[in-house]
Design a protein around this motif. Sequence first.
Motif, PDB file in Angstrom:
ATOM      1  N   GLN A  40       0.825  -1.207   0.000  1.00  0.00           N
ATOM      2  CA  GLN A  40       0.000   0.000   0.000  1.00  0.00           C
ATOM      3  C   GLN A  40       0.857   1.254   0.000  1.00  0.00           C
ATOM      4  OE1 GLN A  40      -3.747  -1.440   2.693  1.00  0.00           O
ATOM      5  NE2 GLN A  40      -3.713   0.624   1.909  1.00  0.00           N
ATOM      6  N   VAL A  41       0.302   2.342  -0.544  1.00  0.00           N
ATOM      7  CA  VAL A  41       1.063   3.584  -0.660  1.00  0.00           C
ATOM      8  C   VAL A  41       0.384   4.701   0.119  1.00  0.00           C
ATOM      9  CG1 VAL A  41       1.929   2.921  -2.919  1.00  0.00           C
ATOM     10  CG2 VAL A  41      -0.118   4.317  -2.781  1.00  0.00           C
ATOM     11  N   ASN A  42       1.179   5.659   0.509  1.00  0.00           N
ATOM     12  CA  ASN A  42       0.686   6.822   1.248  1.00  0.00           C
ATOM     13  C   ASN A  42       0.101   7.810   0.241  1.00  0.00           C
ATOM     14  OD1 ASN A  42       0.360   9.165   2.794  1.00  0.00           O
ATOM     15  ND2 ASN A  42       2.057   8.634   4.133  1.00  0.00           N
TER      16      ASN A  42
ATOM     17  N   PHE B  30      -6.914   9.202  -7.751  1.00  0.00           N
ATOM     18  CA  PHE B  30      -8.235   8.795  -7.275  1.00  0.00           C
ATOM     19  C   PHE B  30      -8.560   7.325  -7.551  1.00  0.00           C
ATOM     20  CE2 PHE B  30      -9.375  13.469  -8.312  1.00  0.00           C
ATOM     21  CZ  PHE B  30      -8.655  13.892  -7.213  1.00  0.00           C
ATOM     22  N   PRO B  31      -8.376   6.826  -8.784  1.00  0.00           N
ATOM     23  CA  PRO B  31      -8.708   5.411  -9.021  1.00  0.00           C
ATOM     24  C   PRO B  31      -7.891   4.461  -8.161  1.00  0.00           C
ATOM     25  CG  PRO B  31      -8.471   6.584 -11.098  1.00  0.00           C
ATOM     26  CD  PRO B  31      -7.974   7.503 -10.032  1.00  0.00           C
ATOM     27  N   VAL B  32      -6.606   4.755  -8.007  1.00  0.00           N
ATOM     28  CA  VAL B  32      -5.743   3.901  -7.184  1.00  0.00           C
ATOM     29  C   VAL B  32      -6.135   4.008  -5.723  1.00  0.00           C
ATOM     30  CG1 VAL B  32      -3.373   3.539  -6.389  1.00  0.00           C
ATOM     31  CG2 VAL B  32      -3.826   3.971  -8.809  1.00  0.00           C
ATOM     32  N   LEU B  33      -6.482   5.220  -5.285  1.00  0.00           N
ATOM     33  CA  LEU B  33      -6.912   5.413  -3.902  1.00  0.00           C
ATOM     34  C   LEU B  33      -8.152   4.580  -3.603  1.00  0.00           C
ATOM     35  CD1 LEU B  33      -7.075   8.786  -2.040  1.00  0.00           C
ATOM     36  CD2 LEU B  33      -9.004   7.242  -1.957  1.00  0.00           C
ATOM     37  N   LEU B  34      -9.129   4.616  -4.507  1.00  0.00           N
ATOM     38  CA  LEU B  34     -10.348   3.838  -4.297  1.00  0.00           C
ATOM     39  C   LEU B  34     -10.061   2.345  -4.299  1.00  0.00           C
ATOM     40  CD1 LEU B  34     -12.888   5.842  -6.486  1.00  0.00           C
ATOM     41  CD2 LEU B  34     -12.806   5.718  -3.994  1.00  0.00           C
ATOM     42  N   PHE B  35      -9.193   1.893  -5.212  1.00  0.00           N
ATOM     43  CA  PHE B  35      -8.818   0.478  -5.237  1.00  0.00           C
ATOM     44  C   PHE B  35      -8.128   0.085  -3.930  1.00  0.00           C
ATOM     45  CE2 PHE B  35      -5.076  -2.284  -5.907  1.00  0.00           C
ATOM     46  CZ  PHE B  35      -5.729  -3.488  -6.138  1.00  0.00           C
ATOM     47  N   GLN B  36      -7.273   0.964  -3.459  1.00  0.00           N
ATOM     48  CA  GLN B  36      -6.518   0.674  -2.247  1.00  0.00           C
ATOM     49  C   GLN B  36      -7.423   0.607  -1.017  1.00  0.00           C
ATOM     50  OE1 GLN B  36      -2.276   2.004  -1.670  1.00  0.00           O
ATOM     51  NE2 GLN B  36      -3.292   3.509  -0.397  1.00  0.00           N
ATOM     52  N   VAL B  37      -8.340   1.569  -0.919  1.00  0.00           N
ATOM     53  CA  VAL B  37      -9.212   1.626   0.250  1.00  0.00           C
ATOM     54  C   VAL B  37     -10.293   0.554   0.197  1.00  0.00           C
ATOM     55  CG1 VAL B  37     -10.902   3.038   1.480  1.00  0.00           C
ATOM     56  CG2 VAL B  37      -8.777   4.061   0.686  1.00  0.00           C
TER      57      VAL B  37
ATOM     58  N   LEU C 177       1.408   5.614 -17.458  1.00  0.00           N
ATOM     59  CA  LEU C 177       2.509   4.769 -16.993  1.00  0.00           C
ATOM     60  C   LEU C 177       3.351   5.522 -15.974  1.00  0.00           C
ATOM     61  CD1 LEU C 177       3.966   2.054 -17.284  1.00  0.00           C
ATOM     62  CD2 LEU C 177       5.411   3.120 -19.039  1.00  0.00           C
ATOM     63  N   ARG C 178       3.601   6.787 -16.240  1.00  0.00           N
ATOM     64  CA  ARG C 178       4.370   7.603 -15.294  1.00  0.00           C
ATOM     65  C   ARG C 178       3.613   7.779 -13.983  1.00  0.00           C
ATOM     66  NH1 ARG C 178       5.547  10.047 -20.217  1.00  0.00           N
ATOM     67  NH2 ARG C 178       3.885  11.591 -20.063  1.00  0.00           N
ATOM     68  N   TYR C 179       2.310   8.020 -14.071  1.00  0.00           N
ATOM     69  CA  TYR C 179       1.504   8.180 -12.867  1.00  0.00           C
ATOM     70  C   TYR C 179       1.568   6.922 -11.991  1.00  0.00           C
ATOM     71  CZ  TYR C 179      -0.714  12.108 -15.363  1.00  0.00           C
ATOM     72  OH  TYR C 179      -0.963  13.269 -16.038  1.00  0.00           O
ATOM     73  N   LEU C 180       1.380   5.761 -12.620  1.00  0.00           N
ATOM     74  CA  LEU C 180       1.321   4.511 -11.858  1.00  0.00           C
ATOM     75  C   LEU C 180       2.652   4.204 -11.191  1.00  0.00           C
ATOM     76  CD1 LEU C 180      -0.737   2.180 -14.238  1.00  0.00           C
ATOM     77  CD2 LEU C 180      -1.554   3.533 -12.294  1.00  0.00           C
ATOM     78  N   VAL C 181       3.747   4.406 -11.912  1.00  0.00           N
ATOM     79  CA  VAL C 181       5.071   4.105 -11.345  1.00  0.00           C
ATOM     80  C   VAL C 181       5.391   5.058 -10.193  1.00  0.00           C
ATOM     81  CG1 VAL C 181       7.550   4.028 -11.820  1.00  0.00           C
ATOM     82  CG2 VAL C 181       5.937   3.086 -13.480  1.00  0.00           C
ATOM     83  N   LEU C 182       5.090   6.348 -10.370  1.00  0.00           N
ATOM     84  CA  LEU C 182       5.334   7.307  -9.296  1.00  0.00           C
ATOM     85  C   LEU C 182       4.459   6.998  -8.073  1.00  0.00           C
ATOM     86  CD1 LEU C 182       5.663  10.688 -11.226  1.00  0.00           C
ATOM     87  CD2 LEU C 182       7.444   9.522  -9.927  1.00  0.00           C
ATOM     88  N   LEU C 183       3.228   6.588  -8.316  1.00  0.00           N
ATOM     89  CA  LEU C 183       2.357   6.207  -7.209  1.00  0.00           C
ATOM     90  C   LEU C 183       2.921   5.014  -6.453  1.00  0.00           C
ATOM     91  CD1 LEU C 183      -1.326   6.569  -8.448  1.00  0.00           C
ATOM     92  CD2 LEU C 183      -0.389   7.447  -6.315  1.00  0.00           C
ATOM     93  N   ALA C 184       3.364   4.014  -7.191  1.00  0.00           N
ATOM     94  CA  ALA C 184       3.912   2.816  -6.554  1.00  0.00           C
ATOM     95  C   ALA C 184       5.176   3.126  -5.762  1.00  0.00           C
ATOM     96  CB  ALA C 184       4.208   1.752  -7.616  1.00  0.00           C
ATOM     97  N   ALA C 185       5.877   4.201  -6.132  1.00  0.00           N
ATOM     98  CA  ALA C 185       7.116   4.579  -5.440  1.00  0.00           C
ATOM     99  C   ALA C 185       6.876   5.371  -4.159  1.00  0.00           C
ATOM    100  CB  ALA C 185       8.000   5.400  -6.387  1.00  0.00           C
ATOM    101  N   MET C 186       5.613   5.690  -3.857  1.00  0.00           N
ATOM    102  CA  MET C 186       5.305   6.401  -2.615  1.00  0.00           C
ATOM    103  C   MET C 186       5.576   5.491  -1.412  1.00  0.00           C
ATOM    104  SD  MET C 186       4.281   9.475  -3.509  1.00  0.00           S
ATOM    105  CE  MET C 186       5.522   9.374  -4.810  1.00  0.00           C
ATOM    106  N   PRO C 187       5.808   6.070  -0.232  1.00  0.00           N
ATOM    107  CA  PRO C 187       6.155   5.258   0.951  1.00  0.00           C
ATOM    108  C   PRO C 187       4.962   4.514   1.541  1.00  0.00           C
ATOM    109  CG  PRO C 187       5.948   7.561   1.564  1.00  0.00           C
ATOM    110  CD  PRO C 187       5.845   7.518   0.062  1.00  0.00           C
ATOM    111  N   ALA C 188       5.242   3.722   2.569  1.00  0.00           N
ATOM    112  CA  ALA C 188       4.191   2.992   3.284  1.00  0.00           C
ATOM    113  C   ALA C 188       3.218   3.991   3.911  1.00  0.00           C
ATOM    114  CB  ALA C 188       4.799   2.104   4.362  1.00  0.00           C
TER     115      ALA C 188
END
Length: 316
Positions: free
Chosen positions: A106-108, A128-135, A261-272
Motif C-alpha cells: 500500500q502507498v501513502n 483517485f482510481p488507485v486510492l479507491l482500489f486501495q481503500v 505509466l508515469r503516474y502509476l510508477v510514481l504512485l507505486a514509489a510512494m512510501p508505506a
Amino acid sequence: MEALDALEKLAPVVLAFGCGVVLAKRKVVPAESSKVFADYAFLFAVPCFLFGNIYRSDLGALFDWRAIAGYATAAGIAVVLAGALSRAFGVRDARGLALRIMAAVQVNTAYFAVPVFIMLFGNAAPIFPVLLFQVCVLSLVIISIMELGRPDRGGTRRTRLTAAVTASLMTPVVIACNAGIALNLLSIPLPQVALDSFAFVGDSASPVALFALGLHMGGMGLTVRGTTVEELWIIAFKCVAFPLMTLIVARHGFGVEGDWLRYLVLLAAMPAPQNLFIFAQRYDVGVDMSAALVIKSSVVALLLLPLWVQWAAHSA
C-alpha cells in the motif's frame, strides 16, 4: 531541461516537509501537534480537495481501466511475494502477515502522493482510481483479517466482518470520492461558491499534510543503526521493487504508456501509508516496527523521488 523543471517543482514539498522536521526537533512546534495537523488534512482538507477535483473531472479519462487493471495486477503479484517473504522471515500470525503486506504494497496517498502530484503535475486526479482500489479492496481485506483475528472482539465472524467493511467505506476520503463520482455521473449542478469553498480548503491539504508528516518524523527521530533486516527488505520492496514491478506489468502486460505509466510508477514509489501505524496500534500488532517503517520508508521515498521524477520526465 524537463527533468530539471520537474525536480524544481519538488522544492515546495521539501520546504513544507523539512520545516516540519526542523521545527519539531528544535521544539518550536510540539511534535505532538502533528496529529492535529494530520487530522485537519485527512478529515477535512484532503476530502474537500478530492471531492472538488473528482466532481470537475472527466471520469472517462480519469478511470483508464487498462491502467487500473495493470496496477491492480502488479499489486496482486506484490501481495503474494510480500506474503511469501514474510513467511520466510518466520511470520506465521495472519495479522502479522497482513501488516507486513500492507507496509510493502500500500502507498501513502492522502499525506504524500496528493501533495507530490499537485507539485509535479498541478493535479492529483490520477491518484483517485488507485486510492479507491486501495481503500475499497486492499485495506478492506487487511482490516477484515485484523478484525477476524482480534482475540478481544466478540460476536460472530459475520458481525466483525460487517463492522470492518463499514469502517473502511465510511472514511472521509472514500465518502468524498464516492460523492464526487456520484454527482459527476448524475450531472447535478453545484453552486460556484460551493466549488470555490471546496477549492479554498483543498488547496491547504498539500502543505499541511507534508508539514504534519515532517513534525511527526522530527519528533520520533531516526535510528538507522536499529534498522532490522526485515525492515530493510520491506522498505526496499516498497520503494524499489514494487514500482519496478508496476512498470513491467503495466507496460508489457497491459500496454500502458505515456502519462498513465508515469503516474502509476510514481504512485507505486510512494512510501508505506501512515494508516499502517494506526492499524498496528488499533490491533496491537507490530507497533514499533510499523512506526519505524512509516518513517524510514518516507525518508527513502523522498531520497529516491528525484530519480523517479527524472525517469518520468525522460520518458515523456
